[in-house]
Design a protein around this motif. Sequence first.
Motif, PDB file in Angstrom:
ATOM      1  N   VAL A  92     -14.483   9.947  -7.390  1.00 15.50           N
ATOM      2  CA  VAL A  92     -15.766   9.448  -6.878  1.00 15.50           C
ATOM      3  C   VAL A  92     -15.541   8.525  -5.683  1.00 15.50           C
ATOM      4  CG1 VAL A  92     -17.750   7.983  -7.429  1.00 15.50           C
ATOM      5  CG2 VAL A  92     -16.969   9.700  -9.071  1.00 15.50           C
ATOM      6  N   LEU A  93     -14.561   7.627  -5.777  1.00 14.19           N
ATOM      7  CA  LEU A  93     -14.270   6.721  -4.662  1.00 14.19           C
ATOM      8  C   LEU A  93     -13.839   7.502  -3.422  1.00 14.19           C
ATOM      9  CD1 LEU A  93     -12.383   3.838  -6.523  1.00 14.19           C
ATOM     10  CD2 LEU A  93     -14.557   3.625  -5.288  1.00 14.19           C
ATOM     11  N   LEU A 142      -6.015   1.616  -8.674  1.00 13.75           N
ATOM     12  CA  LEU A 142      -5.872   2.945  -8.070  1.00 13.75           C
ATOM     13  C   LEU A 142      -6.025   2.847  -6.556  1.00 13.75           C
ATOM     14  CD1 LEU A 142      -8.868   4.176  -7.176  1.00 13.75           C
ATOM     15  CD2 LEU A 142      -9.062   4.612  -9.599  1.00 13.75           C
ATOM     16  N   CYS A 143      -5.500   3.849  -5.874  1.00 15.25           N
ATOM     17  CA  CYS A 143      -5.461   3.845  -4.410  1.00 15.25           C
ATOM     18  C   CYS A 143      -6.101   5.119  -3.874  1.00 15.25           C
ATOM     19  CB  CYS A 143      -4.008   3.742  -3.937  1.00 15.25           C
ATOM     20  SG  CYS A 143      -3.794   3.784  -2.148  1.00 15.25           S
ATOM     21  N   ILE A 144      -6.900   4.980  -2.811  1.00 11.43           N
ATOM     22  CA  ILE A 144      -7.391   6.148  -2.092  1.00 11.43           C
ATOM     23  C   ILE A 144      -6.803   6.134  -0.694  1.00 11.43           C
ATOM     24  CG2 ILE A 144      -9.517   6.237  -3.450  1.00 11.43           C
ATOM     25  CD1 ILE A 144     -11.011   5.176  -1.006  1.00 11.43           C
ATOM     26  N   CYS A 145      -6.569   7.300  -0.154  1.00 15.05           N
ATOM     27  CA  CYS A 145      -5.898   7.436   1.143  1.00 15.05           C
ATOM     28  C   CYS A 145      -6.557   8.585   1.899  1.00 15.05           C
ATOM     29  CB  CYS A 145      -4.412   7.696   0.911  1.00 15.05           C
ATOM     30  SG  CYS A 145      -3.429   7.760   2.404  1.00 15.05           S
ATOM     31  N   GLU A 146      -7.114   8.295   3.077  1.00 17.04           N
ATOM     32  CA  GLU A 146      -7.836   9.308   3.836  1.00 17.04           C
ATOM     33  C   GLU A 146      -7.504   9.196   5.326  1.00 17.04           C
ATOM     34  OE1 GLU A 146     -10.052  11.889   3.062  1.00 17.04           O
ATOM     35  OE2 GLU A 146      -9.217  11.530   1.062  1.00 17.04           O
ATOM     36  N   LEU A 166       0.824  -1.199   0.000  1.00 16.27           N
ATOM     37  CA  LEU A 166       0.000   0.000   0.000  1.00 16.27           C
ATOM     38  C   LEU A 166       0.865   1.259   0.000  1.00 16.27           C
ATOM     39  CD1 LEU A 166      -2.735  -1.098   2.557  1.00 16.27           C
ATOM     40  CD2 LEU A 166      -3.009  -0.856   0.097  1.00 16.27           C
ATOM     41  N   GLU A 167       1.949   1.226   0.772  1.00 20.61           N
ATOM     42  CA  GLU A 167       2.851   2.374   0.843  1.00 20.61           C
ATOM     43  C   GLU A 167       3.524   2.603  -0.499  1.00 20.61           C
ATOM     44  OE1 GLU A 167       4.021   5.600   2.798  1.00 20.61           O
ATOM     45  OE2 GLU A 167       2.913   3.995   3.781  1.00 20.61           O
ATOM     46  N   GLU A 168       3.943   1.511  -1.123  1.00 22.43           N
ATOM     47  CA  GLU A 168       4.611   1.603  -2.424  1.00 22.43           C
ATOM     48  C   GLU A 168       3.662   2.139  -3.488  1.00 22.43           C
ATOM     49  OE1 GLU A 168       6.598  -1.453  -5.693  1.00 22.43           O
ATOM     50  OE2 GLU A 168       6.431  -2.049  -3.600  1.00 22.43           O
ATOM     51  N   HIS A 169       2.414   1.652  -3.451  1.00 21.62           N
ATOM     52  CA  HIS A 169       1.466   2.098  -4.473  1.00 21.62           C
ATOM     53  C   HIS A 169       1.101   3.561  -4.286  1.00 21.62           C
ATOM     54  CE1 HIS A 169      -1.533   1.687  -7.602  1.00 21.62           C
ATOM     55  NE2 HIS A 169      -2.327   2.418  -6.855  1.00 21.62           N
ATOM     56  N   ILE A 202      -8.750  -2.686  -7.763  1.00 22.78           N
ATOM     57  CA  ILE A 202      -8.399  -3.177  -9.089  1.00 22.78           C
ATOM     58  C   ILE A 202      -9.709  -3.474  -9.800  1.00 22.78           C
ATOM     59  CG2 ILE A 202      -7.228  -4.961 -10.440  1.00 22.78           C
ATOM     60  CD1 ILE A 202      -5.461  -5.453  -7.956  1.00 22.78           C
ATOM     61  N   GLY A 203      -9.922  -2.859 -10.963  1.00 23.41           N
ATOM     62  CA  GLY A 203     -11.180  -3.099 -11.649  1.00 23.41           C
ATOM     63  C   GLY A 203     -11.358  -2.260 -12.886  1.00 23.41           C
TER      64      GLY A 203
END
Length: 373
Positions: free
Chosen positions: A360-361, A276-280, A257-260, A352-353
């Motif tokens: 939006v996510l 894609l990655c979301i981070c909150e 997750l950190e790498e992505h 992944i999709g």
Amino acid sequence: MKMEDEEEGPPLAVQIDETAEEPSYSSNNADVSVGVTVITGFLGAGKSTLVNYILNAQHGKRIAVILNEFGEEIGVERAMINDGEGGVLVEEWVELANGCICCTVKHSLVQALEQLVQMKERLDHILLETTGLANPAPLASILWLDDQLESAVRLDSIITVVDAKNLLFQINKYRDVSSFPEAIHQIAFADAIILNKIDLVSQEASEDALDKLEKEIHEINSLAQIIRSARCQVDLSKILNCRAYDATHITHLQALLEEHQSVPSSDLHDSDVRTLCICEPGAVDLDKVRLWLEEILWDKKYGMDVYRCKGVLNLQNSDQLHTLQAVREIYEIVPARKWRTEENQMNKIVFIGLHLNKDVLTDSFRTCVLSTT
């Protein structure tokens, strides 16, 4: 040199004596699950070569390999059906010189797995080659959460074998059509990818060519480990006991997750199969997260089609780091360990999709975050 790996015949084997004593799988180890690795790959990529390599190698492990014959004519659902005592489960059980077991399953995969783990000698691992199946997701779901198998086996990982010589052609071809070939789905669902036949890639600038292939693969699935190989001669420790679905195996997931998160966004269109990655920051409400996930995974809200999902969550009123895993409509949120003092308690989720939209996510996930005011 033979170019089509899939044409290789099965390994030499001797049929198990059917008059042998009854299985005596003791209750002492009945609660210790056996890992199952699903092996998939596009036709000609080298699945059979990998299976033969494992079945003939002197690795000192007792590995069972299930070669299924479900095929399109039977279908995945039929493969899971319990046919009772009269059902045809296994065409043949054979035992190899190195202690491995090989069988061909006709109907009930669940029953075949139960039979394997109840044999008199303890198994180290089970491999399931998905011959004739384009998509490993249904198998992942049944192995992950099926009540009959919960204490007997566990889904260890999904391994996809790809052809280094032809993969780029297969990937580029799908961008011009409305449907996606098997190879794309198999990459998207993989926990590890064997980039096979690297010896057949042109020697001129071969390293650059392989690097480009890896970049293309990671555009689709950035969480998968890529293992380069010729004729699927791989270090078995990299594909066995990966524990990709184990909540306690959190260190590897956090590193991914950190790498992505540090990888810059690509210029892929939303219509591509992508990662894609979301981070909150902030603590989240578990019930709201579940509702949010179910709307995305089950109802396809916002028009997104999520294949895989992995992440870590910071839940309100909990000092435990929670992991999130999803394969298609099946998902799980479980505590992994306590948050460490020095850790930034951030929510990070990788998707992944198809038709994924980061804005939006992110905006919809923020409705799950508790207000700090």
